[in-house]
Design a protein around this motif. Structure first.
Motif, PDB file in Angstrom:
ATOM      1  N   THR A 140       0.838  -1.197   0.000  1.00 51.12           N
ATOM      2  CA  THR A 140       0.000   0.000   0.000  1.00 51.12           C
ATOM      3  C   THR A 140       0.872   1.246   0.000  1.00 51.12           C
ATOM      4  O   THR A 140       2.069   1.185   0.265  1.00 51.12           O
ATOM      5  CB  THR A 140      -0.924   0.049   1.241  1.00 51.12           C
ATOM      6  N   ARG A 141       0.232   2.356  -0.304  1.00 54.70           N
ATOM      7  CA  ARG A 141       0.887   3.660  -0.236  1.00 54.70           C
ATOM      8  C   ARG A 141      -0.089   4.645   0.391  1.00 54.70           C
ATOM      9  O   ARG A 141      -1.296   4.563   0.158  1.00 54.70           O
ATOM     10  CB  ARG A 141       1.283   4.111  -1.638  1.00 54.70           C
ATOM     11  N   THR A 142       0.426   5.570   1.160  1.00 58.56           N
ATOM     12  CA  THR A 142      -0.413   6.590   1.778  1.00 58.56           C
ATOM     13  C   THR A 142      -0.652   7.711   0.773  1.00 58.56           C
ATOM     14  O   THR A 142       0.298   8.316   0.279  1.00 58.56           O
ATOM     15  CB  THR A 142       0.266   7.151   3.044  1.00 58.56           C
ATOM     16  N   VAL A 143      -1.934   7.942   0.466  1.00 63.36           N
ATOM     17  CA  VAL A 143      -2.321   9.005  -0.465  1.00 63.36           C
ATOM     18  C   VAL A 143      -3.587   9.662   0.062  1.00 63.36           C
ATOM     19  O   VAL A 143      -4.254   9.139   0.951  1.00 63.36           O
ATOM     20  CB  VAL A 143      -2.566   8.468  -1.900  1.00 63.36           C
ATOM     21  N   GLU A 144      -3.942  10.784  -0.517  1.00 68.35           N
ATOM     22  CA  GLU A 144      -5.214  11.411  -0.183  1.00 68.35           C
ATOM     23  C   GLU A 144      -6.353  10.545  -0.726  1.00 68.35           C
ATOM     24  O   GLU A 144      -6.257   9.990  -1.829  1.00 68.35           O
ATOM     25  CB  GLU A 144      -5.301  12.803  -0.792  1.00 68.35           C
ATOM     26  N   LEU A 145      -7.413  10.413   0.045  1.00 65.12           N
ATOM     27  CA  LEU A 145      -8.569   9.632  -0.386  1.00 65.12           C
ATOM     28  C   LEU A 145      -9.063  10.091  -1.755  1.00 65.12           C
ATOM     29  O   LEU A 145      -9.492   9.286  -2.574  1.00 65.12           O
ATOM     30  CB  LEU A 145      -9.687   9.733   0.649  1.00 65.12           C
ATOM     31  N   GLY A 146      -8.966  11.380  -2.034  1.00 65.31           N
ATOM     32  CA  GLY A 146      -9.402  11.925  -3.312  1.00 65.31           C
ATOM     33  C   GLY A 146      -8.648  11.388  -4.512  1.00 65.31           C
ATOM     34  O   GLY A 146      -9.083  11.582  -5.643  1.00 65.31           O
ATOM     35  N   THR A 147      -7.558  10.682  -4.297  1.00 64.35           N
ATOM     36  CA  THR A 147      -6.822  10.043  -5.387  1.00 64.35           C
ATOM     37  C   THR A 147      -7.635   8.910  -5.994  1.00 64.35           C
ATOM     38  O   THR A 147      -7.513   8.629  -7.184  1.00 64.35           O
ATOM     39  CB  THR A 147      -5.477   9.491  -4.869  1.00 64.35           C
ATOM     40  N   VAL A 148      -8.484   8.267  -5.183  1.00 66.13           N
ATOM     41  CA  VAL A 148      -9.239   7.103  -5.649  1.00 66.13           C
ATOM     42  C   VAL A 148     -10.747   7.234  -5.462  1.00 66.13           C
ATOM     43  O   VAL A 148     -11.489   6.302  -5.765  1.00 66.13           O
ATOM     44  CB  VAL A 148      -8.745   5.807  -4.970  1.00 66.13           C
ATOM     45  N   MET A 192     -14.388   7.679  11.265  1.00 67.48           N
ATOM     46  CA  MET A 192     -14.144   8.362  12.533  1.00 67.48           C
ATOM     47  C   MET A 192     -12.655   8.547  12.819  1.00 67.48           C
ATOM     48  O   MET A 192     -12.267   9.496  13.489  1.00 67.48           O
ATOM     49  CB  MET A 192     -14.842   7.629  13.666  1.00 67.48           C
ATOM     50  N   ARG A 193     -11.823   7.663  12.282  1.00 66.21           N
ATOM     51  CA  ARG A 193     -10.372   7.867  12.398  1.00 66.21           C
ATOM     52  C   ARG A 193      -9.962   9.085  11.572  1.00 66.21           C
ATOM     53  O   ARG A 193      -9.178   9.915  12.007  1.00 66.21           O
ATOM     54  CB  ARG A 193      -9.594   6.637  11.918  1.00 66.21           C
ATOM     55  N   MET A 194     -10.530   9.183  10.388  1.00 64.45           N
ATOM     56  CA  MET A 194     -10.201  10.278   9.484  1.00 64.45           C
ATOM     57  C   MET A 194     -10.721  11.617  10.011  1.00 64.45           C
ATOM     58  O   MET A 194     -10.101  12.645   9.787  1.00 64.45           O
ATOM     59  CB  MET A 194     -10.793  10.004   8.094  1.00 64.45           C
ATOM     60  N   ALA A 195     -11.858  11.595  10.671  1.00 61.38           N
ATOM     61  CA  ALA A 195     -12.492  12.823  11.166  1.00 61.38           C
ATOM     62  C   ALA A 195     -12.907  12.600  12.621  1.00 61.38           C
ATOM     63  O   ALA A 195     -14.067  12.292  12.907  1.00 61.38           O
ATOM     64  CB  ALA A 195     -13.690  13.177  10.296  1.00 61.38           C
ATOM     65  N   PRO A 196     -11.963  12.729  13.552  1.00 58.77           N
ATOM     66  CA  PRO A 196     -12.244  12.440  14.964  1.00 58.77           C
ATOM     67  C   PRO A 196     -13.414  13.237  15.542  1.00 58.77           C
ATOM     68  O   PRO A 196     -14.036  12.794  16.509  1.00 58.77           O
ATOM     69  CB  PRO A 196     -10.938  12.805  15.673  1.00 58.77           C
ATOM     70  N   GLU A 197     -13.730  14.375  14.975  1.00 57.34           N
ATOM     71  CA  GLU A 197     -14.845  15.173  15.483  1.00 57.34           C
ATOM     72  C   GLU A 197     -16.193  14.477  15.296  1.00 57.34           C
ATOM     73  O   GLU A 197     -17.201  14.898  15.854  1.00 57.34           O
ATOM     74  CB  GLU A 197     -14.862  16.567  14.850  1.00 57.34           C
ATOM     75  N   LEU A 198     -16.219  13.380  14.534  1.00 56.28           N
ATOM     76  CA  LEU A 198     -17.456  12.640  14.313  1.00 56.28           C
ATOM     77  C   LEU A 198     -17.698  11.561  15.371  1.00 56.28           C
ATOM     78  O   LEU A 198     -18.770  10.967  15.414  1.00 56.28           O
ATOM     79  CB  LEU A 198     -17.423  11.965  12.932  1.00 56.28           C
ATOM     80  N   ALA A 218      -9.375  14.971   1.301  1.00 55.38           N
ATOM     81  CA  ALA A 218      -8.025  15.457   1.606  1.00 55.38           C
ATOM     82  C   ALA A 218      -7.326  14.606   2.674  1.00 55.38           C
ATOM     83  O   ALA A 218      -6.121  14.749   2.878  1.00 55.38           O
ATOM     84  CB  ALA A 218      -8.083  16.911   2.070  1.00 55.38           C
ATOM     85  N   LYS A 219      -8.068  13.714   3.337  1.00 59.31           N
ATOM     86  CA  LYS A 219      -7.486  12.875   4.385  1.00 59.31           C
ATOM     87  C   LYS A 219      -6.639  11.768   3.772  1.00 59.31           C
ATOM     88  O   LYS A 219      -6.928  11.272   2.684  1.00 59.31           O
ATOM     89  CB  LYS A 219      -8.595  12.259   5.256  1.00 59.31           C
ATOM     90  N   HIS A 220      -5.599  11.371   4.496  1.00 56.56           N
ATOM     91  CA  HIS A 220      -4.694  10.327   4.008  1.00 56.56           C
ATOM     92  C   HIS A 220      -5.169   8.941   4.413  1.00 56.56           C
ATOM     93  O   HIS A 220      -5.577   8.730   5.561  1.00 56.56           O
ATOM     94  CB  HIS A 220      -3.280  10.581   4.535  1.00 56.56           C
TER      95      HIS A 220
END
Length: 132
Positions: free
Chosen positions: A22-30, A67-73, A120-122
């Motif tokens: 795997t590679r770390t990328v922005e979710l918007g890549t896929v 929820m990991r990507m957006a802890p405020e949720l 924009a989240k990785h």
């Protein structure tokens, strides 16, 4: 009762893990996204850029990952749905906007930007999905 009269039920959460490199990328890549609001609730749909990415997106975008990507949720009631024919995962974020857009002091007070915020989240994406 007709199918359209049926209440919506959340989908079972995906099981398993990502295998292979795997590679770390922005979710918007896929994935693409669209979001909006209805009163104090926000919804966001994420759909795969191509059919090859759908199995990964379905697996990777669990409620826990959201929820990991957006802890405020984390304090919210989140309902997850899948739309396999659209290669999409949809979330309803109950209560994100409090009493609604006009009474909310968040930066995105009407829920239109949550999709781009998530894009924009990785995330960890299989390398073979990143190769054109």
């Amino acid at each position: 009762m007709d199918a359209e009269d049926q209440p919506w039920h959340p989908e079972p959460e995906p099981l398993g893990s990502i295998s292979g490199g795997t590679r770390t990328v922005e979710l918007g890549t896929v994935a693409y996204a669209r979001s909006g609001d209805k009163g104090g609730n926000c919804n966001v749909g994420l759909w795969a850029i191509n059919a090859r990415s759908w199995p990964w997106l379905r697996q990777a975008m669990s409620t826990q990952e959201l929820m990991r990507m957006a802890p405020e949720l984390k304090e919210l009631d989140v309902v997850r749905h899948e739309f396999p024919n659209l290669h999409a995962v949809h979330f309803v974020l109950r209560g994100l906007l409090g009493k609604g857009g006009s009474s909310n002091l968040r930066v995105d007070h009407i829920g239109k930007a949550i999709g781009e915020y998530l894009r924009a989240k990785h995330v960890q994406v299989p390398v073979d999905l990143l190769i054109e």
